[in-house]
Scaffold this motif. Structure first.
Motif, PDB file in Angstrom:
ATOM      1  N   CYS A   1       0.833  -1.202   0.000  1.00  0.00           N
ATOM      2  CA  CYS A   1       0.000   0.000   0.000  1.00  0.00           C
ATOM      3  C   CYS A   1       0.873   1.259   0.000  1.00  0.00           C
ATOM      4  CB  CYS A   1      -0.886   0.038   1.245  1.00  0.00           C
ATOM      5  SG  CYS A   1      -2.074  -1.305   1.297  1.00  0.00           S
ATOM      6  N   CYS A   2       0.298   2.336  -0.511  1.00  0.00           N
ATOM      7  CA  CYS A   2       0.988   3.626  -0.508  1.00  0.00           C
ATOM      8  C   CYS A   2       1.114   4.111   0.938  1.00  0.00           C
ATOM      9  CB  CYS A   2       0.184   4.627  -1.335  1.00  0.00           C
ATOM     10  SG  CYS A   2       0.810   6.308  -1.218  1.00  0.00           S
ATOM     11  N   VAL A   3       2.309   4.538   1.318  1.00  0.00           N
ATOM     12  CA  VAL A   3       2.528   4.969   2.704  1.00  0.00           C
ATOM     13  C   VAL A   3       1.736   6.239   3.038  1.00  0.00           C
ATOM     14  CG1 VAL A   3       4.810   3.940   3.009  1.00  0.00           C
ATOM     15  CG2 VAL A   3       4.637   6.219   2.020  1.00  0.00           C
ATOM     16  N   GLU A   4       1.355   6.991   1.993  1.00  0.00           N
ATOM     17  CA  GLU A   4       0.693   8.277   2.213  1.00  0.00           C
ATOM     18  C   GLU A   4      -0.839   8.121   2.266  1.00  0.00           C
ATOM     19  OE1 GLU A   4       2.795  11.087   2.338  1.00  0.00           O
ATOM     20  OE2 GLU A   4       1.031  12.117   3.142  1.00  0.00           O
ATOM     21  N   CYS A   5      -1.410   7.599   1.152  1.00  0.00           N
ATOM     22  CA  CYS A   5      -2.874   7.569   1.050  1.00  0.00           C
ATOM     23  C   CYS A   5      -3.459   6.187   1.344  1.00  0.00           C
ATOM     24  CB  CYS A   5      -3.312   8.041  -0.339  1.00  0.00           C
ATOM     25  SG  CYS A   5      -2.864   6.885  -1.640  1.00  0.00           S
ATOM     26  N   LYS A   6      -2.574   5.175   1.599  1.00  0.00           N
ATOM     27  CA  LYS A   6      -2.987   3.817   1.973  1.00  0.00           C
ATOM     28  C   LYS A   6      -3.709   3.050   0.875  1.00  0.00           C
ATOM     29  CE  LYS A   6      -1.355   4.864   6.003  1.00  0.00           C
ATOM     30  NZ  LYS A   6       0.078   4.663   6.155  1.00  0.00           N
ATOM     31  N   SER A   7      -3.762   3.615  -0.342  1.00  0.00           N
ATOM     32  CA  SER A   7      -4.388   2.851  -1.440  1.00  0.00           C
ATOM     33  C   SER A   7      -3.426   1.746  -1.875  1.00  0.00           C
ATOM     34  CB  SER A   7      -4.699   3.775  -2.618  1.00  0.00           C
ATOM     35  OG  SER A   7      -3.493   4.285  -3.147  1.00  0.00           O
ATOM     36  N   ARG A   8      -4.004   0.689  -2.491  1.00  0.00           N
ATOM     37  CA  ARG A   8      -3.140  -0.406  -2.946  1.00  0.00           C
ATOM     38  C   ARG A   8      -2.223   0.090  -4.050  1.00  0.00           C
ATOM     39  NH1 ARG A   8      -2.954  -4.556  -0.377  1.00  0.00           N
ATOM     40  NH2 ARG A   8      -1.420  -5.487  -1.755  1.00  0.00           N
TER      41      ARG A   8
ATOM     42  N   VAL B   1       5.039   4.290  -2.696  1.00  0.00           N
ATOM     43  CA  VAL B   1       4.335   5.571  -2.853  1.00  0.00           C
ATOM     44  C   VAL B   1       3.649   5.544  -4.214  1.00  0.00           C
ATOM     45  CG1 VAL B   1       4.568   8.088  -2.860  1.00  0.00           C
ATOM     46  CG2 VAL B   1       6.206   6.704  -1.568  1.00  0.00           C
ATOM     47  N   CYS B   2       2.343   5.822  -4.214  1.00  0.00           N
ATOM     48  CA  CYS B   2       1.618   5.774  -5.483  1.00  0.00           C
ATOM     49  C   CYS B   2       1.972   6.999  -6.338  1.00  0.00           C
ATOM     50  CB  CYS B   2       0.111   5.692  -5.247  1.00  0.00           C
ATOM     51  SG  CYS B   2      -0.630   7.243  -4.708  1.00  0.00           S
ATOM     52  N   LYS B   3       1.605   6.897  -7.620  1.00  0.00           N
ATOM     53  CA  LYS B   3       1.985   7.944  -8.574  1.00  0.00           C
ATOM     54  C   LYS B   3       1.420   9.312  -8.164  1.00  0.00           C
ATOM     55  CE  LYS B   3       2.467   7.964 -13.574  1.00  0.00           C
ATOM     56  NZ  LYS B   3       2.090   7.260 -14.802  1.00  0.00           N
ATOM     57  N   ARG B   4       0.177   9.283  -7.682  1.00  0.00           N
ATOM     58  CA  ARG B   4      -0.485  10.552  -7.340  1.00  0.00           C
ATOM     59  C   ARG B   4       0.214  11.235  -6.157  1.00  0.00           C
ATOM     60  NH1 ARG B   4      -6.722  10.099  -6.125  1.00  0.00           N
ATOM     61  NH2 ARG B   4      -5.733   8.866  -4.525  1.00  0.00           N
ATOM     62  N   CYS B   5       0.517  10.455  -5.093  1.00  0.00           N
ATOM     63  CA  CYS B   5       1.188  11.037  -3.922  1.00  0.00           C
ATOM     64  C   CYS B   5       2.608  11.464  -4.272  1.00  0.00           C
ATOM     65  CB  CYS B   5       1.204  10.038  -2.768  1.00  0.00           C
ATOM     66  SG  CYS B   5      -0.442   9.722  -2.109  1.00  0.00           S
ATOM     67  N   GLN B   6       3.228  10.696  -5.161  1.00  0.00           N
ATOM     68  CA  GLN B   6       4.587  11.034  -5.592  1.00  0.00           C
ATOM     69  C   GLN B   6       4.593  12.379  -6.315  1.00  0.00           C
ATOM     70  OE1 GLN B   6       7.511   9.802  -5.074  1.00  0.00           O
ATOM     71  NE2 GLN B   6       8.725  10.846  -6.616  1.00  0.00           N
TER      72      GLN B   6
HETATM   73 ZN    ZN Z   1      -0.731   7.457  -2.413  1.00  0.00          ZN
END
Ligand code: ZN
Length: 249
Positions: free
Chosen positions: A155-162, A179-184
Motif C-alpha cells: 500500500c501507498c505509505v501516504e494515502c494507503k491505497s493499494r 508511494v503511489c503515482k499521485r502522492c509522488q
Molecule cells: Zn498514495
C-alpha cells in the motif's frame, strides 16, 4: 561463572594478541556475542584444531560474563564449514555479505532463533545451489522481516491505497514503503521501481525457504529487487556495506 553451550556461526574476528582473537558469533540462543578466543588464532602447529574459521557453524562453549559484553570462548566444535563456499569466489562473497548483514543489523545478546536458522539454511543453500542469487535475496528480505524493518510494499505509505503494479511506482526508504503515482506527484520522494518488484519482494518475505527450489525468477527481476533493497539498507544503516564492492548487482 557459568559455561554456556550454543550453536553459532562465526561472523567476524579481530586480532587481540599474538595467539588470541576476538570472534563475533551469531548464536541460536544468545543472538550476537563477542568472545575472547585465547590460543585459537594459530592455523597451524599444535593449536590448529582450535582455529575458528569465518562462515563456519560451530557448537561453542563460552563463559558468559555479566559485567562486560566480551565473553570467553572455551571450546568450538566444528559442525559445518560449508566447504563448497571456499572454492567458489562468488559464493564466498555472497555468504560473506550474509554475515556482514547479520552483524550490522543485530545488537549483542538479543536472540532471534529464526534468524539463526535462516542464516544456516541460507549458507547451506548458497553452498549447494547453482543459482545462489535468489537465496541471498530472500535472506535479505527475511532478515528485514524478522528484525521489524520490512517495508509496506503493498500500500501507498501516504494515502494507503493499494499500489498499482504499473510503471511509475516509487519506493521511499525514509517512509518505509511504496508511494503511489499521485502522492509522488504531490510530494516527490524515493526511487522509481519497475512494475512488480515490490509485489514479488512482498511474496518472497512470506515464502517458506523449503519451497525456494521451485521458484523461478528471471535474473533481471532479482537485480531490480536487489537494487531496491540496497537503497533501503543503505538508508537504514546510513552507510554502504563492504561486501557490495564484491557482489555484482
Ligand atoms: Zn498514495
Amino acid at each position: 561463572m557459568p559455561v554456556v553451550r550454543t550453536e553459532a556461526i562465526a561472523l567476524g574476528r579481530t586480532d587481540y594478541s599474538d595467539s588470541s582473537q576476538i570472534v563475533t558469533f551469531y548464536t541460536r540462543d544468545h543472538g550476537k556475542i563477542r568472545a575472547l578466543a585465547k590460543g585459537f588464532k594459530r592455523a597451524s602447529g599444535r593449536h590448529s584444531s582450535k582455529a575458528v574459521d569465518l562462515l563456519s557453524q560451530y557448537q561453542i562453549f563460552f563463559i558468559k560474563k555479566e559485567q562486560t559484553s566480551l565473553h570467553t570462548l572455551t571450546e568450538a566444535v566444528l559442525q559445518n564449514n560449508y566447504p563448497i563456499l571456499r572454492n567458489d569466489l562468488d559464493k564466498y562473497y555472497r555468504a560473506s555479505y550474509m554475515a556482514e548483514l547479520t552483524n550490522e543489523f543485530t545488537v549483542e545478546n538479543d536472540p532471534h532463533e529464526q534468524l539463526f536458522d535462516i542464516l544456516t539454511e541460507t549458507l547451506a543453500g548458497i553452498s549447494t545451489d547453482h543459482y545462489p542469487v535468489l537465496r541471498s535475496l530472500v535472506f535479505e528480505i527475511k532478515l528485514l522481516k524478522i528484525l521489524g524493518y520490512l517495508p509496506d510494499w503493498g500500500c501507498c505509505v501516504e494515502c494507503k491505497s493499494r499500489i498499482q503494479q504499473a510503471a511509475g511506482v516509487y519506493f521511499s526508504a525514509k517512509d518505509g514503503g511504496g508511494v503511489c503515482k499521485r502522492c509522488q506527484m504531490k510530494s516527490p520522494r524515493g526511487i522509481v521501481v519497475p512494475p512488480g518488484a515490490m509485489l514479488i519482494a512482498g511474496r518472497l518475505a512470506e515464502m517458506n525457504l523449503q519451497r525456494l527450489d521451485r521458484v523461478r525468477l528471471h535474473l533481471s527481476v532479482c537485480i531490480e529487487i536487489e537494487k531496491m533493497l540496497r537503497y533501503y539498507i543503505a538508508f537504514l544503516l546510513n552507510k554502504e556495506l563492504n561486501s557490495w564492492k564484491y557482489i555484482k548487482v
